[in-house]
Design a protein around this motif. Sequence first.
Motif, PDB file in Angstrom:
ATOM      1  N   CYS A   1       0.930  -1.265   0.169  1.00 54.90           N
ATOM      2  CA  CYS A   1      -0.137   0.065  -0.152  1.00 54.90           C
ATOM      3  C   CYS A   1       0.851   1.305   0.218  1.00 54.90           C
ATOM      4  O   CYS A   1       0.360   2.239  -0.575  1.00 54.90           O
ATOM      5  N   SER A   2       1.909   1.153   0.582  1.00 57.12           N
ATOM      6  CA  SER A   2       2.892   2.395   0.689  1.00 57.12           C
ATOM      7  C   SER A   2       3.443   2.703  -0.756  1.00 57.12           C
ATOM      8  O   SER A   2       3.811   3.972  -0.695  1.00 57.12           O
ATOM      9  N   ALA A   3       3.396   2.051  -1.593  1.00 62.92           N
ATOM     10  CA  ALA A   3       3.867   2.158  -2.842  1.00 62.92           C
ATOM     11  C   ALA A   3       3.018   3.006  -3.724  1.00 62.92           C
ATOM     12  O   ALA A   3       3.438   3.562  -5.004  1.00 62.92           O
ATOM     13  N   PHE A   4       1.714   3.296  -3.530  1.00 62.71           N
ATOM     14  CA  PHE A   4       0.816   4.043  -3.921  1.00 62.71           C
ATOM     15  C   PHE A   4       0.847   5.504  -3.851  1.00 62.71           C
ATOM     16  O   PHE A   4       1.421   5.860  -2.703  1.00 62.71           O
ATOM     17  N   PRO A   5       0.581   6.412  -4.652  1.00 61.40           N
ATOM     18  CA  PRO A   5       0.504   7.958  -4.625  1.00 61.40           C
ATOM     19  C   PRO A   5      -0.328   8.115  -3.422  1.00 61.40           C
ATOM     20  O   PRO A   5      -0.042   9.210  -2.748  1.00 61.40           O
TER      21      PRO A   5
ATOM     22  N   LEU B   1      -4.473   1.559   1.487  1.00 61.99           N
ATOM     23  CA  LEU B   1      -4.690   1.010   2.583  1.00 61.99           C
ATOM     24  C   LEU B   1      -6.296   0.624   3.200  1.00 61.99           C
ATOM     25  O   LEU B   1      -6.526  -0.529   3.571  1.00 61.99           O
ATOM     26  N   GLU B   2      -6.890   1.702   2.754  1.00 65.19           N
ATOM     27  CA  GLU B   2      -8.341   1.523   3.023  1.00 65.19           C
ATOM     28  C   GLU B   2      -8.933   0.534   1.967  1.00 65.19           C
ATOM     29  O   GLU B   2      -9.882  -0.303   2.566  1.00 65.19           O
ATOM     30  N   ARG B   3      -8.729   0.476   0.914  1.00 64.94           N
ATOM     31  CA  ARG B   3      -9.076  -0.397  -0.223  1.00 64.94           C
ATOM     32  C   ARG B   3      -8.497  -1.953   0.309  1.00 64.94           C
ATOM     33  O   ARG B   3      -9.340  -2.960   0.350  1.00 64.94           O
ATOM     34  N   TYR B   4      -7.415  -2.066   0.906  1.00 66.55           N
ATOM     35  CA  TYR B   4      -6.888  -3.165   1.400  1.00 66.55           C
ATOM     36  C   TYR B   4      -7.918  -3.817   2.391  1.00 66.55           C
ATOM     37  O   TYR B   4      -8.182  -4.829   2.310  1.00 66.55           O
TER      38      TYR B   4
ATOM     39  N   GLU C   1       4.645   6.085   7.404  1.00 68.42           N
ATOM     40  CA  GLU C   1       5.863   6.798   6.995  1.00 68.42           C
ATOM     41  C   GLU C   1       5.746   7.444   5.504  1.00 68.42           C
ATOM     42  O   GLU C   1       6.036   8.470   5.167  1.00 68.42           O
ATOM     43  N   ASN C   2       5.085   6.579   4.748  1.00 65.71           N
ATOM     44  CA  ASN C   2       5.264   7.130   3.488  1.00 65.71           C
ATOM     45  C   ASN C   2       3.908   8.152   3.267  1.00 65.71           C
ATOM     46  O   ASN C   2       4.084   8.988   2.300  1.00 65.71           O
ATOM     47  N   ALA C   3       2.960   7.916   3.773  1.00 63.39           N
ATOM     48  CA  ALA C   3       1.808   8.936   3.670  1.00 63.39           C
ATOM     49  C   ALA C   3       2.239  10.226   4.267  1.00 63.39           C
ATOM     50  O   ALA C   3       1.747  11.243   3.879  1.00 63.39           O
ATOM     51  N   GLN C   4       3.153  10.032   5.297  1.00 60.74           N
ATOM     52  CA  GLN C   4       3.442  11.325   5.863  1.00 60.74           C
ATOM     53  C   GLN C   4       4.333  12.066   4.862  1.00 60.74           C
ATOM     54  O   GLN C   4       4.427  13.136   4.604  1.00 60.74           O
ATOM     55  N   HIS C   5       5.033  11.320   4.218  1.00 59.96           N
ATOM     56  CA  HIS C   5       6.205  11.865   3.122  1.00 59.96           C
ATOM     57  C   HIS C   5       5.256  12.276   2.019  1.00 59.96           C
ATOM     58  O   HIS C   5       5.681  13.163   1.447  1.00 59.96           O
TER      59      HIS C   5
END
Length: 191
Positions: free
Chosen positions: A69-73, A79-82, A135-139
């Motif tokens: 999930c972290s690889a998506f824009p 994550l919600e879809r997951y 972390e990726n969502a924060q980025h």
Amino acid sequence: MKITNEELIKNATVLFWKKGYSAVGMRELQSALDMRPGSIYHRFKSKDGLFRLVIETYVEDSKSDIEACSAFPDALAELERYFVSVTTCPGELQYQRQCLLVRTLSDMEQLPEAIRQVVVDGMATLKSAFLLVLENAQHQGNISQEANLNELAAWLQCQFVGLRTQAFVCEDDEQIKRLISRAMSELNNAA
């Protein structure tokens, strides 16, 4: 034709997921794996050895799914879809709505210490997968730079466990989707 360990673990996973560690006997394992007891012991050393592989495989697969999930824009939207995908399994897969680790926690007192530790370690591994997504969502700018990501990862894991447990006993997929949406909205507000 020789059956691969992967196929055997998959079949054993279904059985353990549906019935729980304590309720699964060797005869059921023999039937599910289409193997004789000696072959099971030769290949996996024991019921515990097989169960350990089931849990380790489940954790690794779940970790990969969550981390993907972290690889998506928009990591949080993915994550919600997951969450929706694992909590709205069709009827014949209803048992998969509940997390296998949580299912196993109900057997903790009957589990050998080594298996207990695999479950506890598995929960920590999945928390670290949630942390990576955060972390990726924060980025990506979707979570405040001041947010305590460790605490949010623990909170998110609690939500995930609760949502999966609710989905296991609830037949209203639309309600589950609304609860997931609410949890993700609260995550955005908390962050």
